[in-house]
Design a protein around this motif. Structure first.
Motif, mmCIF file in Angstrom:
data_model
loop_
_atom_site.group_PDB
_atom_site.id
_atom_site.type_symbol
_atom_site.label_atom_id
_atom_site.label_comp_id
_atom_site.label_asym_id
_atom_site.label_seq_id
_atom_site.Cartn_x
_atom_site.Cartn_y
_atom_site.Cartn_z
ATOM 1 N N HIS A 73 0.915 -1.198 0.065
ATOM 2 C CA HIS A 73 0.036 -0.016 0.156
ATOM 3 C C HIS A 73 0.921 1.220 -0.059
ATOM 4 O O HIS A 73 0.612 2.207 -0.572
ATOM 5 N N ALA A 76 1.996 1.987 -3.581
ATOM 6 C CA ALA A 76 1.010 2.661 -4.026
ATOM 7 C C ALA A 76 0.716 4.175 -3.937
ATOM 8 O O ALA A 76 0.634 4.715 -4.569
ATOM 9 N N THR A 90 -7.863 2.347 -3.275
ATOM 10 C CA THR A 90 -7.267 0.872 -2.547
ATOM 11 C C THR A 90 -8.245 0.014 -2.489
ATOM 12 O O THR A 90 -9.455 0.246 -1.793
ATOM 13 N N SER A 158 -9.755 -2.499 3.536
ATOM 14 C CA SER A 158 -8.750 -1.412 2.587
ATOM 15 C C SER A 158 -9.616 -0.867 1.360
ATOM 16 O O SER A 158 -8.790 -0.255 0.687
#
Length: 274
Positions: A73, A76, A90, A158
């Motif tokens: 994450h 990202a 996400t 998420s």
């Protein structure tokens, strides 16, 4: 709706049976968005399955091995900042997060919020879990709401959307926490910075192909992290603000992936700590 330049992210490990359908569904609901996938070198050929789709708006970042969901994450986050995106979604790759909710998440962010979470537990939401898994999930989210004094119903999923300009105000090093604790920590760091938080209802579905990758000890690690975060929320004071700037890694050559933390520098692409 004239929406922002949007990036949609999910992490994969052995999700070859899910990714093609997921990408097609995302394209239907958010046709203007780009997609970035962080794959931890899945032995089932997940990355190849994505490449075979031949979509120009899909980028696959293959790491050398299993470096953890939180660092995927963070990669990202770094990618979104480095490439000038305005919004970052996400989500999970296993079919539990239905792309039908993407427009609602995007519209909520566009209405003036900084961070929007897809909630199973607010009015209108639903969860396919039952028995022990449902009770543990519900209890974790109720405990988080009470201990953190953040008025949300969902802390652990998420399925989220962020304004990227706000991501730059986060201390990325503080998010280098193990496993699913990353999601709790992100909420706390956002709340401490006064972000405008909101939720939209989602239907959280049973995963499709494959098996769950949540290790049994994750519950205990999550409880310990929740206690730590409650102390930080109450006694941590106002966090310092220093805009995150993508930094290159001298080992793997990625131009935006180095995160500074109290314990030192870490590349969230290759895992190098130098």
């Amino acid at each position: 709706m004239d929406f922002m330049k949007t990036l949609i992210f999910f992490a994969t490990y052995n999700e070859a049976g899910n990714v093609a359908a997921l990408i097609e569904q995302i394209a239907e609901r958010a046709p203007a968005a780009d997609i970035v996938v962080v794959d931890d070198n899945s032995p089932d050929g997940t990355a190849d399955a994505i490449r075979k789709l031949g979509r120009n708006n899909v980028t696959v970042l293959v790491r050398k091995g299993k470096l953890g969901l939180g660092t995927a994450h963070l990669l990202a986050f770094c990618y979104a900042v480095a490439n000038g995106y305005e919004a970052l979604v996400t989500m999970d790759a296993d079919g539990s997060h239905d792309p039908q909710h993407l427009p609602a998440l995007m519209e909520k962010l566009d209405s003036g919020y900084d961070f929007v979470i897809g909630s199973r537990y607010m009015k209108g939401g639903a969860c396919d879990y039952d028995g022990y898994r449902l009770r543990v999930s519900q209890a974790a989210n109720v405990a988080a709401r009470l201990l953190l004094s953040v008025k949300l119903t969902e802390f652990t999923t998420s399925y989220r959307i962020f304004k990227v300009e706000k991501l730059r105000s986060l201390d990325f090093g503080a998010l280098l926490v193990g496993g699913y604790s990353f999601f709790l920590t992100t909420v706390v760091e956002a709340a401490r910075r006064g972000w405008r938080l909101a939720e939209v209802p989602i239907h959280f579905r049973e995963r499709g192909y494959g098996t769950s990758k949540i290790p049994p000890f994750e519950i205990f690690r999550g409880v310990a992290n929740l206690m730590r975060l409650a102390v930080v929320k109450v006694f941590g004071g106002k966090p310092s603000w220093e805009a995150f700037s993508p930094q290159p890694c001298g080992v793997c050559g990625t131009g935006y992936s180095v995160v500074n933390a109290a314990q030192g520098r870490m590349c969230v692409f290759c895992g190098d700590g130098r």
